[in-house]
Design a protein around this motif. Sequence first.
Motif, PDB file in Angstrom:
ATOM      1  N   HIS A 112       0.822  -1.221   0.000  1.00  0.00           N
ATOM      2  CA  HIS A 112       0.000   0.000   0.000  1.00  0.00           C
ATOM      3  C   HIS A 112       0.859   1.276   0.000  1.00  0.00           C
ATOM      4  O   HIS A 112       0.516   2.262  -0.652  1.00  0.00           O
ATOM      5  CB  HIS A 112      -0.887  -0.061   1.245  1.00  0.00           C
ATOM      6  N   HIS A 116       0.900   4.585  -2.540  1.00  0.00           N
ATOM      7  CA  HIS A 116       0.826   6.022  -2.220  1.00  0.00           C
ATOM      8  C   HIS A 116       1.972   6.785  -2.883  1.00  0.00           C
ATOM      9  O   HIS A 116       1.775   7.875  -3.415  1.00  0.00           O
ATOM     10  CB  HIS A 116       0.908   6.231  -0.707  1.00  0.00           C
ATOM     11  N   ASP A 311      -6.868   7.022   0.203  1.00  0.00           N
ATOM     12  CA  ASP A 311      -6.822   5.656  -0.313  1.00  0.00           C
ATOM     13  C   ASP A 311      -7.681   5.470  -1.567  1.00  0.00           C
ATOM     14  O   ASP A 311      -8.831   5.903  -1.620  1.00  0.00           O
ATOM     15  CB  ASP A 311      -7.276   4.682   0.787  1.00  0.00           C
TER      16      ASP A 311
HETATM   17 ZN    ZN Z   1      -3.330   4.854   2.641  1.00  0.00          ZN
END
Ligand code: ZN
Length: 359
Positions: A112, A116, A311
């Motif tokens: 993750h 980003h 997100d």
């Molecule tokens: Zn995040």
Amino acid sequence: MELVLGIETSCDETAAALVTRAGDVVGDAVHSQIKLHAPYGGVVPELASRDHLRNVRPVVQEAFKRAGVRPEQIDGIAVTCRPGLTGALLVGVQTAQGLSLALNKPIVGVDHLVGHLLAVFLRFPGVASDAPPSYPFVALLASGGHTALYRVNGPQLEDVKELGATRDDAAGEAFDKVAKLLGLGYPGGPVIDRLAKEGNPDTIDLPWPMRRRDSLEFSFSGLKSNMLRWVKDHGLPGDDQTLRDLCAAFQRRVVDTLIAKALVAAENEGIRTLVLAGGVAANRELRTRSAEQAAPLGIRVVVPPFKACTDNAAMIAYAGFSRLARGENDSGKLGTSPHSALPQSTRKGRGRRAEPARP
Ligand code: ZN
Ligand code: KG4
């Protein structure tokens, strides 16, 4: 390898997106769980997993619908497999594995945090974007769960080196906790951002968090305690202007600390490009003040479009490209982990050092 489906369920957003190799987002859908968790002032893992399970299928279908693409037309699948809440990650990983088997397409697990860091390359139709950076660049990643500085030499996990991180709270976590303290609801970042805009950051004196110029580590728990002490001494702000000033003073401390350390990191590395990433990169004061403070040093600040900061699955799809393009396939061997695979250089709290990098 031209079109990748990304799936993201690591925390409180169920998201799916179809992204081209160039970073064009041709279809994306995000279902936010903010309303579900708001009464608790933070994410409740068990509720998150159940909500992902309810929503993952419609969200994936919506992304395909928006893109006008049939599932057979994709070339591969990328899914967040770490770090995150285990029950939440499992929903996305199992969905992606099912699709991979049914469609006979390769699948890769994505960290993750790498997602980003690469969100800055995404382009959404009708949304103006900064010219993308070239490698290497220095990135400030500030989200609800992580705050760290990285040197990013390329799009692969191995290309990313941590330069310093927070010893305790993440920047977004500080926003969320302070908002909770002030009774402003969850998540705290957007509401403090809005109130701070109307406030004066200089009327309330708060200490600066870990300002030492030679350290690339952050610490936000002291600032949080100072906010708590201020409220104990003065009570909750009785009028709107005091609340705005308090938000402005808090936000200025966080934002200027993030910028100062990010610029030192860029100078140390001899790099002229600073990328902002993560939910806190949506903060308007951070975006404007970083550009203002970087310009005299000849450093260009590159920010992702607003919706790529928090997100989303487009960043996961994009981050999956490089491995999929090399012919890699995690089919049948995809696990989840609560930890990032990026090696960490900063010891958090008094806990053990994070796990070493794993494939
Ligand atoms: Zn995040
Ligand atoms: O990247 P993200 O969506 O999720 C994580 O991976 O953690 O980041 C969410 C965090 C929350 O803590 C939220 O309060 C913060 O980003 N945030 C902001 C803003 N928008 C979201 N913080 C400051 N200013 C904002 N405008």
